[in-house]
Design an enzyme around this catalytic site. Structure first.
Site, PDB file in Angstrom:
ATOM      1  N   GLY A  12     -37.113  41.322  37.495  1.00  0.00           N
ATOM      2  CA  GLY A  12     -38.122  41.852  38.660  1.00  0.00           C
ATOM      3  C   GLY A  12     -38.242  43.160  38.877  1.00  0.00           C
ATOM      4  O   GLY A  12     -37.853  44.164  39.775  1.00  0.00           O
ATOM      5  N   ARG A  18     -44.128  47.870  42.714  1.00  0.00           N
ATOM      6  CA  ARG A  18     -43.546  48.860  43.134  1.00  0.00           C
ATOM      7  C   ARG A  18     -42.350  48.550  44.580  1.00  0.00           C
ATOM      8  O   ARG A  18     -41.440  49.264  45.166  1.00  0.00           O
ATOM      9  CB  ARG A  18     -44.390  49.436  44.764  1.00  0.00           C
ATOM     10  CG  ARG A  18     -44.740  47.819  45.789  1.00  0.00           C
ATOM     11  CD  ARG A  18     -45.618  48.649  46.743  1.00  0.00           C
ATOM     12  NE  ARG A  18     -46.369  47.596  47.716  1.00  0.00           N
ATOM     13  CZ  ARG A  18     -45.409  47.343  48.685  1.00  0.00           C
ATOM     14  NH1 ARG A  18     -44.628  47.357  48.863  1.00  0.00           N
ATOM     15  NH2 ARG A  18     -45.730  46.457  49.166  1.00  0.00           N
ATOM     16  N   SER A  40     -41.384  37.557  37.335  1.00  0.00           N
ATOM     17  CA  SER A  40     -42.193  36.058  37.179  1.00  0.00           C
ATOM     18  C   SER A  40     -43.435  35.616  36.782  1.00  0.00           C
ATOM     19  O   SER A  40     -43.666  34.862  36.991  1.00  0.00           O
ATOM     20  CB  SER A  40     -41.795  34.957  38.451  1.00  0.00           C
ATOM     21  OG  SER A  40     -41.827  35.888  39.624  1.00  0.00           O
ATOM     22  N   ASP A  66     -39.273  33.518  34.150  1.00  0.00           N
ATOM     23  CA  ASP A  66     -38.013  33.235  35.300  1.00  0.00           C
ATOM     24  C   ASP A  66     -36.776  33.577  34.949  1.00  0.00           C
ATOM     25  O   ASP A  66     -36.501  32.405  33.739  1.00  0.00           O
ATOM     26  CB  ASP A  66     -38.801  31.453  35.490  1.00  0.00           C
ATOM     27  CG  ASP A  66     -37.819  30.421  36.423  1.00  0.00           C
ATOM     28  OD1 ASP A  66     -37.340  31.389  37.683  1.00  0.00           O
ATOM     29  OD2 ASP A  66     -38.399  29.984  36.974  1.00  0.00           O
ATOM     30  N   VAL A  67     -35.951  33.285  35.589  1.00  0.00           N
ATOM     31  CA  VAL A  67     -34.574  34.057  35.542  1.00  0.00           C
ATOM     32  C   VAL A  67     -33.910  33.023  35.641  1.00  0.00           C
ATOM     33  O   VAL A  67     -32.843  32.840  35.245  1.00  0.00           O
ATOM     34  CB  VAL A  67     -34.015  35.366  35.865  1.00  0.00           C
ATOM     35  CG1 VAL A  67     -34.635  36.540  35.137  1.00  0.00           C
ATOM     36  CG2 VAL A  67     -34.167  35.028  37.429  1.00  0.00           C
ATOM     37  N   ASN A  93     -31.967  42.473  38.574  1.00  0.00           N
ATOM     38  CA  ASN A  93     -32.433  42.690  39.763  1.00  0.00           C
ATOM     39  C   ASN A  93     -33.330  42.032  40.273  1.00  0.00           C
ATOM     40  O   ASN A  93     -33.017  42.221  41.760  1.00  0.00           O
ATOM     41  CB  ASN A  93     -33.359  44.210  39.504  1.00  0.00           C
ATOM     42  CG  ASN A  93     -34.228  44.439  40.556  1.00  0.00           C
ATOM     43  OD1 ASN A  93     -33.670  44.951  41.874  1.00  0.00           O
ATOM     44  ND2 ASN A  93     -35.565  44.786  41.086  1.00  0.00           N
ATOM     45  N   SER A 145     -26.178  42.858  47.229  1.00  0.00           N
ATOM     46  CA  SER A 145     -26.711  43.158  48.638  1.00  0.00           C
ATOM     47  C   SER A 145     -24.936  43.315  49.617  1.00  0.00           C
ATOM     48  O   SER A 145     -23.993  42.808  49.579  1.00  0.00           O
ATOM     49  CB  SER A 145     -27.799  42.472  49.160  1.00  0.00           C
ATOM     50  OG  SER A 145     -27.489  42.135  50.391  1.00  0.00           O
ATOM     51  N   TYR A 158     -28.776  33.247  51.110  1.00  0.00           N
ATOM     52  CA  TYR A 158     -28.262  35.036  50.131  1.00  0.00           C
ATOM     53  C   TYR A 158     -27.478  35.341  49.920  1.00  0.00           C
ATOM     54  O   TYR A 158     -27.026  35.762  49.081  1.00  0.00           O
ATOM     55  CB  TYR A 158     -30.070  35.840  51.010  1.00  0.00           C
ATOM     56  CG  TYR A 158     -29.624  36.674  50.163  1.00  0.00           C
ATOM     57  CD1 TYR A 158     -30.783  37.141  49.309  1.00  0.00           C
ATOM     58  CD2 TYR A 158     -29.339  38.597  51.189  1.00  0.00           C
ATOM     59  CE1 TYR A 158     -31.294  38.566  49.188  1.00  0.00           C
ATOM     60  CE2 TYR A 158     -29.461  39.746  50.420  1.00  0.00           C
ATOM     61  CZ  TYR A 158     -30.131  39.680  49.642  1.00  0.00           C
ATOM     62  OH  TYR A 158     -30.830  40.974  48.798  1.00  0.00           O
ATOM     63  N   ALA A 160     -24.489  33.686  50.514  1.00  0.00           N
ATOM     64  CA  ALA A 160     -23.388  32.854  48.933  1.00  0.00           C
ATOM     65  C   ALA A 160     -24.395  33.189  47.760  1.00  0.00           C
ATOM     66  O   ALA A 160     -23.006  33.428  46.789  1.00  0.00           O
ATOM     67  CB  ALA A 160     -24.046  31.466  48.872  1.00  0.00           C
ATOM     68  N   LYS A 162     -25.145  36.626  46.666  1.00  0.00           N
ATOM     69  CA  LYS A 162     -25.310  37.552  46.416  1.00  0.00           C
ATOM     70  C   LYS A 162     -23.582  37.888  46.540  1.00  0.00           C
ATOM     71  O   LYS A 162     -22.993  38.803  46.024  1.00  0.00           O
ATOM     72  CB  LYS A 162     -25.408  38.856  47.388  1.00  0.00           C
ATOM     73  CG  LYS A 162     -27.193  38.704  47.356  1.00  0.00           C
ATOM     74  CD  LYS A 162     -27.998  39.019  46.365  1.00  0.00           C
ATOM     75  CE  LYS A 162     -29.161  39.053  45.756  1.00  0.00           C
ATOM     76  NZ  LYS A 162     -29.546  39.901  44.533  1.00  0.00           N
TER      77      LYS A 162
END
Ligand code: NAD
Length: 250
Positions: A12, A18, A40, A66-67, A93, A145, A158, A160, A162
């Site tokens: 990522g 950046r 990606s 693509d992870v 990441n 996060s 999100y 769930a 993390k």
């Protein structure tokens, strides 16, 4: 340099090369590691690889992967091994958000976030395990996060994903600890990046009221901790969740 001779894979790179991934890659490079950056899109990964080469003088390889795709992840790991011969550090990441209220959340909103954030972490970690076991050492740093700890309205998917990363990391830490492989979580709060750029000013103001340090974080606030967790100095730290959030969660 504390990571001289080490090879790190970072997933990522961030939009426009950046994001937090860029900062982590450059910081690991400054510490002496060679970097494989996977994204990606190849263009973002190439921007980060260029930054590593020019700013740190280390070797850097950009790959498209693509992870959430097992075949892509296998190719990523085998290419990294072919090029650099070892893998010492993995930083999971790559991540996305698809924020919406639960009532409106589609199966696709749910699955895409779980697939990239959580399954991606599983696939990449699994794929480096054999190499790290052979090398009898390894460092896994997962970027979760603060939302994975406290939850958030309109971010059930999100949160769930993390929260799942946190539970996954603790299990990996227990399983691989006896083999000198550590696994830790860095839990960022609100950090300047493409992910938070889209938040409305009103929401940012609300968030800032809850941050004792009174500002959004910078990607560099995350990367310093990642370098430390990847170093020998952190060899007795595993299974931990460390928040970098200006005091938002305490
Ligand atoms: P970003 O959107 O700039 O970076 C995310 C990167 O992940 C992008 O390069 C994207 O292309 C990549 N990615 C997405 N899907 C992928 C896939 N299937 N395979 C490979 N790469 C993929 O955002 P960022 O803020 O730099 O986020 C980095 C990480 O930090 C994410 O995991 C995010 O959840 C986490 N995080 C960010 C914040 C924040 O405030 N910015 C807060 C907490 C956690």
């Amino acid at each position: 340099m504390k990571l001289e001779g080490k090879v790190a894979i970072v997933t990522g790179p961030g939009k426009g090369g950046r994001g937090i991934g860029r900062s982590i890659s450059v910081a690991l490079g400054h510490a002496g590691a060679d970097i494989v950056i996977a994204g990606s899109t190849l263009s973002n990964a190439e921007l980060v690889a260029d930054a590593v080469r020019t700013e740190t003088g280390r070797r850097a390889l950009a790959l498209k992967a693509d992870v959430s795709n097992a075949a892509d992840v296998e190719t990523l790991i085998s290419t990294a091994l072919q090029e650099y011969g070892r893998i010492d550090i993995l930083v999971n990441n790559a991540g996305i958000t698809r924020d919406t209220l639960l009532m409106r959340m589609s199966e696709e909103d749910w699955e895409s976030v779980i697939d990239i954030n959580l399954k991606g972490t599983f696939l990449c970690t699994k794929a480096v395990t054999r190499t790290m076991l052979k090398q009898k050492s390894g460092r896994i740093v997962n970027i979760a996060s603060v939302i994975g700890i406290v939850g958030n309205a309109a971010q059930a998917n999100y949160a769930a994903s993390k929260g799942g990363m946190i539970a996954f990391t603790k299990s990996v830490a227990k399983e691989l600890g006896p083999r000198n492989i550590t696994a830790n979580v860095v839990a960022p709060g609100f950090i300047h990046s493409a992910m938070t750029e889209v938040l409305k000013d009103e929401l940012k103001d609300q968030i800032l009221k809850q941050v004792p340090l009174g500002r959004l974080g910078n990607p560099e606030d995350i990367s310093g901790l990642v370098v430390f967790l990847a170093s020998d100095e952190a060899s007795y730290i595993t299974g931990q969740v460390i928040s970098v959030d200006g005091g938002l969660y305490m």
